[in-house]
Design an enzyme around this catalytic site. Structure first.
Site, PDB file in Angstrom:
ATOM      1  N   LYS A 130       0.823  -1.219   0.000  1.00 48.92           N
ATOM      2  CA  LYS A 130       0.000   0.000   0.000  1.00 48.92           C
ATOM      3  C   LYS A 130       0.858   1.271   0.000  1.00 48.92           C
ATOM      4  CE  LYS A 130      -3.965  -2.308   2.073  1.00 48.92           C
ATOM      5  NZ  LYS A 130      -5.115  -2.172   2.992  1.00 48.92           N
ATOM      6  N   TYR A 138     -12.240  -2.064  -4.321  1.00 42.56           N
ATOM      7  CA  TYR A 138     -12.794  -2.267  -2.975  1.00 42.56           C
ATOM      8  C   TYR A 138     -14.320  -2.149  -2.958  1.00 42.56           C
ATOM      9  CZ  TYR A 138      -8.210  -2.362  -0.686  1.00 42.56           C
ATOM     10  OH  TYR A 138      -6.945  -2.719  -0.255  1.00 42.56           O
ATOM     11  N   PHE A 177     -15.785   3.339   6.228  1.00 39.54           N
ATOM     12  CA  PHE A 177     -14.392   3.691   5.898  1.00 39.54           C
ATOM     13  C   PHE A 177     -14.108   3.693   4.396  1.00 39.54           C
ATOM     14  CE2 PHE A 177     -14.517  -0.907   6.884  1.00 39.54           C
ATOM     15  CZ  PHE A 177     -13.980  -1.452   5.725  1.00 39.54           C
ATOM     16  N   ARG A 199      -2.284 -14.905   4.323  1.00 37.00           N
ATOM     17  CA  ARG A 199      -2.961 -14.191   5.407  1.00 37.00           C
ATOM     18  C   ARG A 199      -2.259 -14.415   6.747  1.00 37.00           C
ATOM     19  NH1 ARG A 199      -7.672 -11.836   3.888  1.00 37.00           N
ATOM     20  NH2 ARG A 199      -8.785 -12.039   5.853  1.00 37.00           N
ATOM     21  N   THR A 220      -5.854  -7.835  10.013  1.00 36.49           N
ATOM     22  CA  THR A 220      -6.120  -6.571   9.309  1.00 36.49           C
ATOM     23  C   THR A 220      -5.730  -5.374  10.166  1.00 36.49           C
ATOM     24  OG1 THR A 220      -7.989  -7.636   8.189  1.00 36.49           O
ATOM     25  CG2 THR A 220      -7.930  -5.225   8.149  1.00 36.49           C
ATOM     26  N   ARG A 267       2.298  -7.002   8.677  1.00 42.29           N
ATOM     27  CA  ARG A 267       1.565  -5.852   9.228  1.00 42.29           C
ATOM     28  C   ARG A 267       2.098  -5.451  10.599  1.00 42.29           C
ATOM     29  NH1 ARG A 267      -4.222  -8.017   6.989  1.00 42.29           N
ATOM     30  NH2 ARG A 267      -4.329  -6.725   5.099  1.00 42.29           N
ATOM     31  N   ASN A 312      -2.380  -0.399   6.464  1.00 37.67           N
ATOM     32  CA  ASN A 312      -1.880  -1.634   7.082  1.00 37.67           C
ATOM     33  C   ASN A 312      -0.876  -2.393   6.214  1.00 37.67           C
ATOM     34  OD1 ASN A 312      -3.798  -2.408   5.247  1.00 37.67           O
ATOM     35  ND2 ASN A 312      -4.921  -3.768   6.610  1.00 37.67           N
ATOM     36  N   HIS A 342      -2.287  -5.537   1.258  1.00 39.18           N
ATOM     37  CA  HIS A 342      -3.575  -6.214   1.071  1.00 39.18           C
ATOM     38  C   HIS A 342      -3.290  -7.687   0.798  1.00 39.18           C
ATOM     39  CE1 HIS A 342      -7.521  -7.235  -0.558  1.00 39.18           C
ATOM     40  NE2 HIS A 342      -6.882  -7.817  -1.559  1.00 39.18           N
ATOM     41  N   GLU A 384      -8.979 -10.545  -8.391  1.00 41.15           N
ATOM     42  CA  GLU A 384      -8.071  -9.428  -8.118  1.00 41.15           C
ATOM     43  C   GLU A 384      -6.841  -9.466  -9.024  1.00 41.15           C
ATOM     44  OE1 GLU A 384      -9.499  -9.034  -3.451  1.00 41.15           O
ATOM     45  OE2 GLU A 384      -7.472  -9.749  -3.863  1.00 41.15           O
TER      46      GLU A 384
HETATM   47  P1  CMP Z   1      -7.391  -4.839   3.108  1.00 40.02           P
HETATM   48  O1  CMP Z   1      -6.891  -6.189   3.447  1.00 40.02           O
HETATM   49  O2  CMP Z   1      -6.784  -4.143   1.947  1.00 40.02           O
HETATM   50  O3  CMP Z   1      -8.984  -4.937   2.874  1.00 40.02           O
HETATM   51  C1  CMP Z   1      -9.855  -3.874   3.084  1.00 40.02           C
HETATM   52  C2  CMP Z   1      -9.202  -2.715   3.754  1.00 40.02           C
HETATM   53  O4  CMP Z   1     -10.072  -1.813   4.386  1.00 40.02           O
HETATM   54  C3  CMP Z   1      -8.318  -3.217   4.887  1.00 40.02           C
HETATM   55  O5  CMP Z   1      -7.208  -3.896   4.390  1.00 40.02           O
HETATM   56  C4  CMP Z   1      -8.039  -1.925   5.624  1.00 40.02           C
HETATM   57  O6  CMP Z   1      -7.054  -1.154   4.962  1.00 40.02           O
HETATM   58  C5  CMP Z   1      -9.373  -1.221   5.472  1.00 40.02           C
HETATM   59  N1  CMP Z   1     -10.219  -1.386   6.658  1.00 40.02           N
HETATM   60  C6  CMP Z   1     -10.821  -2.495   7.092  1.00 40.02           C
HETATM   61  N2  CMP Z   1     -11.559  -2.246   8.207  1.00 40.02           N
HETATM   62  C7  CMP Z   1     -11.408  -0.933   8.451  1.00 40.02           C
HETATM   63  C8  CMP Z   1     -11.915  -0.058   9.450  1.00 40.02           C
HETATM   64  N3  CMP Z   1     -12.727  -0.499  10.417  1.00 40.02           N
HETATM   65  N4  CMP Z   1     -11.544   1.234   9.408  1.00 40.02           N
HETATM   66  C9  CMP Z   1     -10.733   1.671   8.417  1.00 40.02           C
HETATM   67  N5  CMP Z   1     -10.223   0.898   7.433  1.00 40.02           N
HETATM   68  C10 CMP Z   1     -10.557  -0.399   7.462  1.00 40.02           C
END
Ligand code: CMP
Length: 139
Positions: A11, A51, A59, A87, A93, A104, A114, A117, A128
């Site tokens: 990211k 997304y 968010f 994962r 996450t 992460r 984070n 992805h 994807e």
């Molecule tokens: P990712 O694995 O890229 O998948 C969806 C993304 O949304 C996740 O990582 C985070 O970057 C973001 N995300 C998920 N939950 C939240 C949250 N509660 N608040 C803000 N960002 C979020």
């Protein structure tokens, strides 16, 4: 039998902080093979489409803004049990819950930023990967 493909993005913040090399080293050392990779910058529309599944979440707008704020590295990765193993390698996450030594845990800034992805299913790994790479770009 679980699939062999997963998809990742490094990211914007992790890329900007020059963490890409360290992250790719962890990925290689865990036994993943790179099937496709590119440095690119998503437009807001492209990030929004990627997304789309989170469209109703509070968010979403902020996530789209962040993911289009700078360059990212997109990559398709191959390994047995790729989705689950990746994962595990990246951790939860929310980096506050990410196990010690995961990507992460080491490189995330916060929940949104984070570091990386990772696909959440074999089906989404294909969707994807195909979103970013044409057939002739996947080896
Ligand atoms: P990712 O694995 O890229 O998948 C969806 C993304 O949304 C996740 O990582 C985070 O970057 C973001 N995300 C998920 N939950 C939240 C949250 N509660 N608040 C803000 N960002 C979020």
């Amino acid at each position: 039998m679980a699939g062999k493909l997963t998809f990742t993005m490094i990211k914007p913040t992790a890329f900007k902080n020059n963490n890409s090399g360290a992250i790719l080293k962890i990925i290689y050392e865990a036994g993943f093979i790179i099937k496709a990779m590119k440095l690119t910058r998503l437009t807001p529309a492209q990030a929004g489409a990627f997304y789309e599944v989170h469209k109703e979440r509070p968010f979403y707008a902020s996530l789209v803004e962040f993911m289009s704020s700078g360059p990212i590295i997109a990559a398709s990765l191959e390994k047995d049990n790729a989705v689950e193993d990746y994962r595990t390698l990246i951790g939860a996450t929310n980096p506050e819950n990410a196990a010690k030594g995961t990507i992460r845990n080491l490189y995330a800034t916060n929940l949104q930023q984070n570091a990386v992805h990772g696909s959440d299913s074999d089906e989404n790994a294909i969707v994807e990967s195909d979103y970013f790479f044409s057939k002739v770009e996947q080896f």
